[in-house]
Design a protein around this motif. Structure first.
Motif, PDB file in Angstrom:
ATOM      1  N   ARG A   1       0.849  -1.183   0.000  1.00 17.96           N
ATOM      2  CA  ARG A   1       0.000   0.000   0.000  1.00 17.96           C
ATOM      3  C   ARG A   1       0.893   1.244   0.000  1.00 17.96           C
ATOM      4  NH1 ARG A   1      -2.983  -3.222  -1.245  1.00 17.96           N
ATOM      5  NH2 ARG A   1      -5.056  -3.802  -0.437  1.00 17.96           N
ATOM      6  N   LEU A   2       0.592   2.160  -0.931  1.00 23.04           N
ATOM      7  CA  LEU A   2       1.299   3.429  -1.040  1.00 23.04           C
ATOM      8  C   LEU A   2       0.443   4.530  -0.423  1.00 23.04           C
ATOM      9  CD1 LEU A   2       3.568   5.277  -2.236  1.00 23.04           C
ATOM     10  CD2 LEU A   2       2.178   5.394  -4.322  1.00 23.04           C
ATOM     11  N   ALA A   3       1.072   5.428   0.333  1.00 20.54           N
ATOM     12  CA  ALA A   3       0.374   6.572   0.918  1.00 20.54           C
ATOM     13  C   ALA A   3       1.346   7.743   0.980  1.00 20.54           C
ATOM     14  CB  ALA A   3      -0.138   6.225   2.316  1.00 20.54           C
ATOM     15  N   GLY A   4       0.846   8.900   1.366  1.00 17.40           N
ATOM     16  CA  GLY A   4       1.707  10.065   1.517  1.00 17.40           C
ATOM     17  C   GLY A   4       0.952  11.356   1.321  1.00 17.40           C
ATOM     18  N   ASP A   5       1.663  12.482   1.422  1.00 15.46           N
ATOM     19  CA  ASP A   5       1.019  13.787   1.257  1.00 15.46           C
ATOM     20  C   ASP A   5       1.256  14.371  -0.133  1.00 15.46           C
ATOM     21  OD1 ASP A   5       3.692  14.358   1.510  1.00 15.46           O
ATOM     22  OD2 ASP A   5       3.471  15.856   3.094  1.00 15.46           O
ATOM     23  N   PHE A   6       1.544  13.508  -1.082  1.00 16.96           N
ATOM     24  CA  PHE A   6       1.751  13.904  -2.474  1.00 16.96           C
ATOM     25  C   PHE A   6       0.401  14.129  -3.167  1.00 16.96           C
ATOM     26  CE2 PHE A   6       2.179   9.256  -2.013  1.00 16.96           C
ATOM     27  CZ  PHE A   6       1.060   8.838  -2.720  1.00 16.96           C
ATOM     28  N   PHE A   7       0.482  14.545  -4.424  1.00 13.22           N
ATOM     29  CA  PHE A   7      -0.708  14.718  -5.264  1.00 13.22           C
ATOM     30  C   PHE A   7      -0.618  13.734  -6.425  1.00 13.22           C
ATOM     31  CE2 PHE A   7       0.126  18.731  -3.202  1.00 13.22           C
ATOM     32  CZ  PHE A   7      -1.124  19.094  -2.708  1.00 13.22           C
ATOM     33  N   LEU A   8      -1.743  13.130  -6.766  1.00 11.59           N
ATOM     34  CA  LEU A   8      -1.770  12.119  -7.828  1.00 11.59           C
ATOM     35  C   LEU A   8      -3.108  12.162  -8.547  1.00 11.59           C
ATOM     36  CD1 LEU A   8      -0.522   9.608  -9.235  1.00 11.59           C
ATOM     37  CD2 LEU A   8      -1.504   8.227  -7.384  1.00 11.59           C
ATOM     38  N   GLU A   9      -3.060  12.259  -9.833  1.00  7.79           N
ATOM     39  CA  GLU A   9      -4.263  12.220 -10.677  1.00  7.79           C
ATOM     40  C   GLU A   9      -4.029  11.272 -11.838  1.00  7.79           C
ATOM     41  OE1 GLU A   9      -7.089  13.549 -10.080  1.00  7.79           O
ATOM     42  OE2 GLU A   9      -6.569  14.983  -8.478  1.00  7.79           O
ATOM     43  N   PRO A  10      -5.057  10.478 -12.241  1.00  8.73           N
ATOM     44  CA  PRO A  10      -6.371  10.333 -11.608  1.00  8.73           C
ATOM     45  C   PRO A  10      -6.289   9.462 -10.351  1.00  8.73           C
ATOM     46  CG  PRO A  10      -6.174   8.860 -13.449  1.00  8.73           C
ATOM     47  CD  PRO A  10      -4.926   9.673 -13.453  1.00  8.73           C
ATOM     48  N   ASP A  11      -7.375   9.414  -9.598  1.00 11.54           N
ATOM     49  CA  ASP A  11      -7.389   8.674  -8.341  1.00 11.54           C
ATOM     50  C   ASP A  11      -6.994   7.209  -8.511  1.00 11.54           C
ATOM     51  OD1 ASP A  11      -8.046  10.798  -6.810  1.00 11.54           O
ATOM     52  OD2 ASP A  11     -10.104  10.211  -6.401  1.00 11.54           O
ATOM     53  N   ASP A  12      -7.481   6.580  -9.592  1.00 12.83           N
ATOM     54  CA  ASP A  12      -7.228   5.142  -9.747  1.00 12.83           C
ATOM     55  C   ASP A  12      -5.772   4.832 -10.107  1.00 12.83           C
ATOM     56  OD1 ASP A  12      -7.198   5.997 -12.384  1.00 12.83           O
ATOM     57  OD2 ASP A  12      -8.930   4.813 -13.000  1.00 12.83           O
ATOM     58  N   ALA A  13      -4.958   5.883 -10.323  1.00 12.49           N
ATOM     59  CA  ALA A  13      -3.526   5.643 -10.537  1.00 12.49           C
ATOM     60  C   ALA A  13      -2.890   5.044  -9.295  1.00 12.49           C
ATOM     61  CB  ALA A  13      -2.825   6.941 -10.933  1.00 12.49           C
ATOM     62  N   LEU A  14      -3.447   5.352  -8.110  1.00  9.91           N
ATOM     63  CA  LEU A  14      -2.918   4.773  -6.875  1.00  9.91           C
ATOM     64  C   LEU A  14      -3.073   3.258  -6.880  1.00  9.91           C
ATOM     65  CD1 LEU A  14      -1.664   5.380  -4.104  1.00  9.91           C
ATOM     66  CD2 LEU A  14      -3.992   5.482  -3.183  1.00  9.91           C
ATOM     67  N   ASP A  15      -4.239   2.784  -7.327  1.00 10.56           N
ATOM     68  CA  ASP A  15      -4.454   1.332  -7.408  1.00 10.56           C
ATOM     69  C   ASP A  15      -3.498   0.697  -8.403  1.00 10.56           C
ATOM     70  OD1 ASP A  15      -6.554   1.505  -5.585  1.00 10.56           O
ATOM     71  OD2 ASP A  15      -8.047   1.850  -7.164  1.00 10.56           O
ATOM     72  N   ALA A  16      -3.208   1.415  -9.493  1.00 14.23           N
ATOM     73  CA  ALA A  16      -2.293   0.882 -10.502  1.00 14.23           C
ATOM     74  C   ALA A  16      -0.879   0.736  -9.931  1.00 14.23           C
ATOM     75  CB  ALA A  16      -2.276   1.805 -11.724  1.00 14.23           C
ATOM     76  N   ILE A  17      -0.462   1.699  -9.116  1.00 11.35           N
ATOM     77  CA  ILE A  17       0.865   1.624  -8.496  1.00 11.35           C
ATOM     78  C   ILE A  17       0.918   0.454  -7.526  1.00 11.35           C
ATOM     79  CG2 ILE A  17       2.475   2.792  -6.938  1.00 11.35           C
ATOM     80  CD1 ILE A  17       1.543   5.450  -8.175  1.00 11.35           C
ATOM     81  N   ASP A  18      -0.113   0.320  -6.683  1.00 12.86           N
ATOM     82  CA  ASP A  18      -0.145  -0.793  -5.724  1.00 12.86           C
ATOM     83  C   ASP A  18      -0.067  -2.132  -6.439  1.00 12.86           C
ATOM     84  OD1 ASP A  18      -0.336   1.000  -3.661  1.00 12.86           O
ATOM     85  OD2 ASP A  18      -2.484   0.727  -3.330  1.00 12.86           O
ATOM     86  N   ALA A  19      -0.830  -2.262  -7.523  1.00 16.40           N
ATOM     87  CA  ALA A  19      -0.856  -3.529  -8.253  1.00 16.40           C
ATOM     88  C   ALA A  19       0.491  -3.822  -8.907  1.00 16.40           C
ATOM     89  CB  ALA A  19      -1.954  -3.487  -9.314  1.00 16.40           C
ATOM     90  N   ALA A  20       1.178  -2.772  -9.358  1.00 17.50           N
ATOM     91  CA  ALA A  20       2.464  -2.962 -10.028  1.00 17.50           C
ATOM     92  C   ALA A  20       3.528  -3.487  -9.073  1.00 17.50           C
ATOM     93  CB  ALA A  20       2.926  -1.651 -10.647  1.00 17.50           C
ATOM     94  N   VAL A  21       3.490  -3.030  -7.828  1.00 16.83           N
ATOM     95  CA  VAL A  21       4.525  -3.421  -6.864  1.00 16.83           C
ATOM     96  C   VAL A  21       4.212  -4.770  -6.231  1.00 16.83           C
ATOM     97  CG1 VAL A  21       5.736  -2.757  -4.754  1.00 16.83           C
ATOM     98  CG2 VAL A  21       5.103  -1.011  -6.435  1.00 16.83           C
ATOM     99  N   ASN A  22       2.927  -5.040  -5.995  1.00 20.02           N
ATOM    100  CA  ASN A  22       2.548  -6.332  -5.417  1.00 20.02           C
ATOM    101  C   ASN A  22       3.040  -7.479  -6.290  1.00 20.02           C
ATOM    102  OD1 ASN A  22       1.126  -6.354  -2.883  1.00 20.02           O
ATOM    103  ND2 ASN A  22      -0.472  -5.139  -3.875  1.00 20.02           N
ATOM    104  N   GLY A  23       3.692  -8.444  -5.685  1.00 17.05           N
ATOM    105  CA  GLY A  23       4.176  -9.609  -6.413  1.00 17.05           C
ATOM    106  C   GLY A  23       5.600  -9.492  -6.910  1.00 17.05           C
ATOM    107  N   MET A  24       6.200  -8.303  -6.800  1.00 16.60           N
ATOM    108  CA  MET A  24       7.594  -8.161  -7.234  1.00 16.60           C
ATOM    109  C   MET A  24       8.529  -8.894  -6.273  1.00 16.60           C
ATOM    110  SD  MET A  24       8.103  -4.300  -8.734  1.00 16.60           S
ATOM    111  CE  MET A  24       9.616  -4.841  -9.572  1.00 16.60           C
ATOM    112  N   PRO A  25       9.669  -9.358  -6.746  1.00 22.30           N
ATOM    113  CA  PRO A  25      10.628 -10.015  -5.846  1.00 22.30           C
ATOM    114  C   PRO A  25      11.116  -9.044  -4.778  1.00 22.30           C
ATOM    115  CG  PRO A  25      11.200 -10.380  -8.158  1.00 22.30           C
ATOM    116  CD  PRO A  25      10.138  -9.338  -8.148  1.00 22.30           C
ATOM    117  N   VAL A  26      11.351  -9.542  -3.584  1.00 19.23           N
ATOM    118  CA  VAL A  26      11.805  -8.662  -2.510  1.00 19.23           C
ATOM    119  C   VAL A  26      13.227  -8.170  -2.743  1.00 19.23           C
ATOM    120  CG1 VAL A  26      10.265  -9.659  -0.782  1.00 19.23           C
ATOM    121  CG2 VAL A  26      12.563 -10.632  -1.115  1.00 19.23           C
ATOM    122  N   ASP A  27      13.965  -8.789  -3.654  1.00 24.82           N
ATOM    123  CA  ASP A  27      15.316  -8.307  -3.940  1.00 24.82           C
ATOM    124  C   ASP A  27      15.355  -7.381  -5.152  1.00 24.82           C
ATOM    125  OD1 ASP A  27      14.786 -10.179  -5.883  1.00 24.82           O
ATOM    126  OD2 ASP A  27      16.616 -11.360  -5.561  1.00 24.82           O
ATOM    127  N   ALA A  28      14.187  -6.976  -5.677  1.00 20.68           N
ATOM    128  CA  ALA A  28      14.157  -6.011  -6.782  1.00 20.68           C
ATOM    129  C   ALA A  28      14.749  -4.696  -6.299  1.00 20.68           C
ATOM    130  CB  ALA A  28      12.729  -5.809  -7.264  1.00 20.68           C
TER     131      ALA A  28
END
Length: 349
Positions: free
Chosen positions: A28-55
């Motif tokens: 889960r990504l969070a912070g006081d940044f600005f991001l548009e559109p809203d669903d871009a946050l879900d796209a970032i979460d999905a991209a990182v989930n499942g990556m190797p921990v040594d990436a």
């Protein structure tokens, strides 16, 4: 696992994740940044989930960038800052407020003694004998300080240095030569544990460790920014530069010199700054690249140093500290055995 990364000049990036079978999970990504559109946050979460921990951070950033919608706008953070925050979470990196900081500002000492104190205090922080520390330097004489890997004869005109009253010394960190006229510069050192910059690239750690300085200078009306790799600057020109040395015992030295005032003619006569170095700076004069704090702010040097100290204290809860008699004695011995010797100064002739 929890990781945070404050983007220098930007916003705070916060990540929470778990490790399952060598993969990142529940990201889960969070912070006081600005991001548009809203669903871009879900796209970032999905991209990182499942990556190797040594990436590494670059691979994570590439995955985030590839997953972003075409119309995505990221303000105050970048895919690279997400990668850094993830690496810090996986490395269980510490934050500024995890430490009890001291600020040291004591009497003026020689250039060699200042350099020896850097090595002594960094080692002591690394092995746990000293709490992490910010030290503001005072000089009792002028010096040219060359980087650990620079050629002495290529960087300094020895005859002109002597004529203008500049000692020549070599520090333990890399980087370029600095003309340090007593009373005309502001120099500070941070002695920090390696855990504070864990998970960061060297480039990220430079900007991260100097972000408080940018905040202090901006509070004085100076539009300070960080220019990779290691320059502190404003639209008017370069203000100063930083250098680092990471010791085997776990201590990290990060020090920087800011120009308060300068004599451009003396600088040109003492430093041999070649055309190749200046070719990517858009100028033929090293002096013209620098815009000192005195001209930009109109403030006394001591007032700027006080603002630096006050900002650090306000941000990180630091308290006043002192260099012990034992630390001074250890540094004095190191001056004699290393920093005052020709073998060290001329290790690269």
């Amino acid at each position: 696992m929890h990781g945070e990364f404050k983007v220098p000049g930007g916003k705070l990036v916060v990540v929470d994740l778990e490790e399952r079978d060598g993969r990142i999970a529940e990201f889960r990504l969070a912070g006081d940044f600005f991001l548009e559109p809203d669903d871009a946050l879900d796209a970032i979460d999905a991209a990182v989930n499942g990556m190797p921990v040594d990436a590494d951070a670059a691979a994570i950033a590439a995955a985030v960038r590839a997953a972003l919608p075409a119309d995505a706008q990221l303000l105050g953070f970048t895919p690279e800052s997400v990668g850094t925050a993830v690496r810090r979470a996986l490395a269980t990196a510490a934050g500024w407020l995890d430490f009890a900081w001291e600020v040291v500002h004591e009497q003026a000492v020689s250039p060699r003694m200042n350099l020896a104190l850097d090595e002594v205090l960094t080692k002591r922080v690394g092995d746990g004998r000293r709490t992490p520390t910010l030290r503001l330097w005072e000089w009792n004489e002028s010096a040219v300080v060359i980087g650990s890997f620079q050629s002495l004869r290529n960087e300094v005109d020895a005859e002109n240095a002597a004529k203008h009253g500049f000692d020549v010394v070599r520090r333990i960190s890399g980087g370029g030569a600095m003309l340090m006229a007593a009373g005309q510069i502001i120099t500070y050192s941070l002695y920090v544990p390696a855990s504070l910059v864990s998970g960061m690239t060297f480039a990220d750690s430079y900007a991260f460790l100097d972000d408080w300085v940018l905040q202090a200078l901006r509070s004085l009306g100076i539009d300070a920014v960080y220019q990779p790799l290691n320059d502190i600057a404003s639209p008017q020109g370069k203000i100063g530069g930083a250098a680092q040395k990471r010791l085997a015992g776990g201590g990290v030295l990060h020090h920087a010199t800011l120009s308060y005032d300068m004599d451009g003619q003396v600088m040109a006569e003492v430093l041999r700054i070649g055309r190749e170095k200046l070719s990517d700076k858009g100028t033929t004069s090293a002096a013209k690249r620098v815009d000192p704090l005195r001209r930009q702010s109109g403030l006394p040097r001591q007032q700027i140093m006080t603002r630096l100290k006050d900002t650090f204290v306000q941000l990180y809860g630091a308290t006043d500290g002192h260099i012990t008699a034992e630390e001074y004695a250890e540094a004095e011995a190191l001056v004699e055995s290393k920093f005052a010797t020709d073998a060290w100064l001329r290790r690269i002739p």
